[in-house]
Design a protein around this motif. Structure first.
Motif, PDB file in Angstrom:
ATOM      1  N   MET A 269      12.329 -15.099 -43.884  1.00 47.97           N
ATOM      2  CA  MET A 269      11.279 -15.760 -43.102  1.00 47.97           C
ATOM      3  C   MET A 269       9.907 -15.468 -43.692  1.00 47.97           C
ATOM      4  O   MET A 269       9.056 -16.368 -43.790  1.00 47.97           O
ATOM      5  N   THR A 304      17.552 -16.368 -34.026  1.00 47.48           N
ATOM      6  CA  THR A 304      16.377 -17.143 -33.622  1.00 47.48           C
ATOM      7  C   THR A 304      16.668 -18.215 -32.592  1.00 47.48           C
ATOM      8  O   THR A 304      15.745 -18.735 -31.969  1.00 47.48           O
ATOM      9  N   TRP A 311      13.323 -24.297 -37.946  1.00 48.49           N
ATOM     10  CA  TRP A 311      12.308 -23.244 -37.897  1.00 48.49           C
ATOM     11  C   TRP A 311      11.234 -23.504 -38.945  1.00 48.49           C
ATOM     12  O   TRP A 311      10.031 -23.352 -38.665  1.00 48.49           O
ATOM     13  N   GLN A 315       7.146 -24.004 -38.390  1.00 50.46           N
ATOM     14  CA  GLN A 315       6.123 -23.208 -39.065  1.00 50.46           C
ATOM     15  C   GLN A 315       5.151 -24.105 -39.835  1.00 50.46           C
ATOM     16  O   GLN A 315       3.945 -23.826 -39.891  1.00 50.46           O
TER      17      GLN A 315
END
Length: 370
Positions: A269, A304, A311, A315
């Motif tokens: 990440m 998550t 995801w 972001q």
């Protein structure tokens, strides 16, 4: 039991200057930070936030509201284009000690008349959602506040108070997942969504339990002051700057988490955030985590509650917000800067996550926006 007295307003908000002094400007002490005010001019009015306190309340949700809106914030000096908030903690009977979960008491100095007069009202819960107990005086104050144009907000079981006041009739709303079915049964005119973190109806907003209240409060800061200010508040809070309201409430953790895999997920990440403008795939993320694609997908989702690429999209949207607030760069250029293949793809995903368009967001939150 220890007693805590909750005063207000607190924070760095401005109010009416108590007077002026000679010279070109005066520093009016408000909250804990002096605010420079031009002589002969009243300072810009503060946005008053009232939060409801009641007997038997869990202090976390109340603390979230106080932390976000009532804390002195020197880190925002130079970032704010409008005054910060003023906060009042209000109760049915001001000055009466209220027993809180954990064996201590709270004393609110302000009453429901001041709650009804606030610009934003936050109800962080009710004494007992299962019994349906909602203060009639609170219901009346909420109706009065909403009738005069106040923004009404609930956290967790506070949705029951908003529903009792009729403010959720015909609207989508949420609450903690364990209360959702009961809220729907008791108030059938409300469209209860048990799966989301929060719902923004403009003048009425509801959120799920506990930590989702942080997300909703940061969402309010983002709406009022923009992404850069909200991110600064989140950074001090040590939480993610933005989780969109449609994210799932409940994330099922792996039954037997593997420490090495968790470290690998975190590493991937961090790597992805450093390479948002580049093409990203599950294979690249898995390689950064030093895991196989299949193992990475399984562990990422368990940790998550979402897929790796969803995801990544979220972001990229979050990274685009500050760029959209700047007058520089077209939507096409911003789309490329945060890693979208085209402006059309950016607009599609932005609309899904933010429920508005990049252009509309820039119009609302860009520097110089009204």
């Amino acid at each position: 039991m220890a007693e805590q007295n909750l005063d207000g307003p607190v924070g760095t908000g401005t109010g009416t200057a108590p007077g002026t002094t000679s010279g070109t400007a005066a520093a009016v002490a408000v909250g804990r930070r002096p605010v420079p005010v031009a002589i002969g001019r009243r300072p810009e009015p503060v946005h008053d936030i009232a939060v409801y306190a009641f007997p038997g309340m869990a202090p976390f949700e109340l603390g979230v509201v106080i932390e976000v809106f009532g804390l002195a914030r020197p880190e925002l000096i130079g970032l704010l284009a409008a005054p910060w908030y003023g906060l009042k903690v209000c109760a049915d009977r001001p000055g009466t000690p209220l027993d809180a979960v954990g064996g201590f008491t709270l004393t609110a100095r302000h009453g429901l008349d001041e709650l009804a007069a606030a610009d934003t009202v936050v109800v962080p819960g009710v004494p007992n959602a299962f019994s349906g107990e909602v203060s009639p005086d609170l219901v009346e104050a909420l109706r009065t506040a909403h009738g005069r144009g106040a923004r009404i907000v609930s956290i967790c079981g506070g949705a029951f108070a908003l529903a009792a006041a009729g403010l959720l009739d015909g609207r989508e709303a949420t609450t903690h997942w364990r209360y959702a079915e009961l809220l729907q049964q008791r108030y059938p005119a409300v469209r209860v969504d048990p799966d989301v973190l929060y719902v923004d109806n403009g003048d009425v907003l509801t959120s799920a339990g506990s930590a989702a209240g942080i997300d909703l409060c940061l969402h309010l800061v983002r709406k009022d002051h923009g992404a850069k200010v909200a991110n600064a508040v989140a950074r001090r809070f040590v939480v993610a700057p933005h989780r969109n309201g449609g994210q799932a409430q409940f994330i099922e953790a792996a039954v037997h988490p593997v420490e090495e895999d968790e470290d690998g997920i975190a590493r991937s990440m961090r790597w992805a955030l450093d390479h948002l403008s580049s093409p990203l795939t599950v294979s690249l993320l898995a390689r950064a985590a030093r895991m196989s694609d299949r193992s990475y997908l399984r562990h990422f989702t368990a940790r998550t509650g979402t897929s790796p690429m969803r995801w990544v999209v979220t972001q990229r949207i979050a990274a685009s917000l500050e760029l959209l607030e700047s007058p520089e760069g077209t939507v096409e250029e911003i789309a490329a800067a945060v890693g979208f293949e085209s402006a059309a793809t950016f607009r599609h995903h932005f609309g899904r996550v933010m429920r508005t368009s990049p252009t509309a967001y820039r119009r609302s939150f860009g520097r110089g926006a009204a």
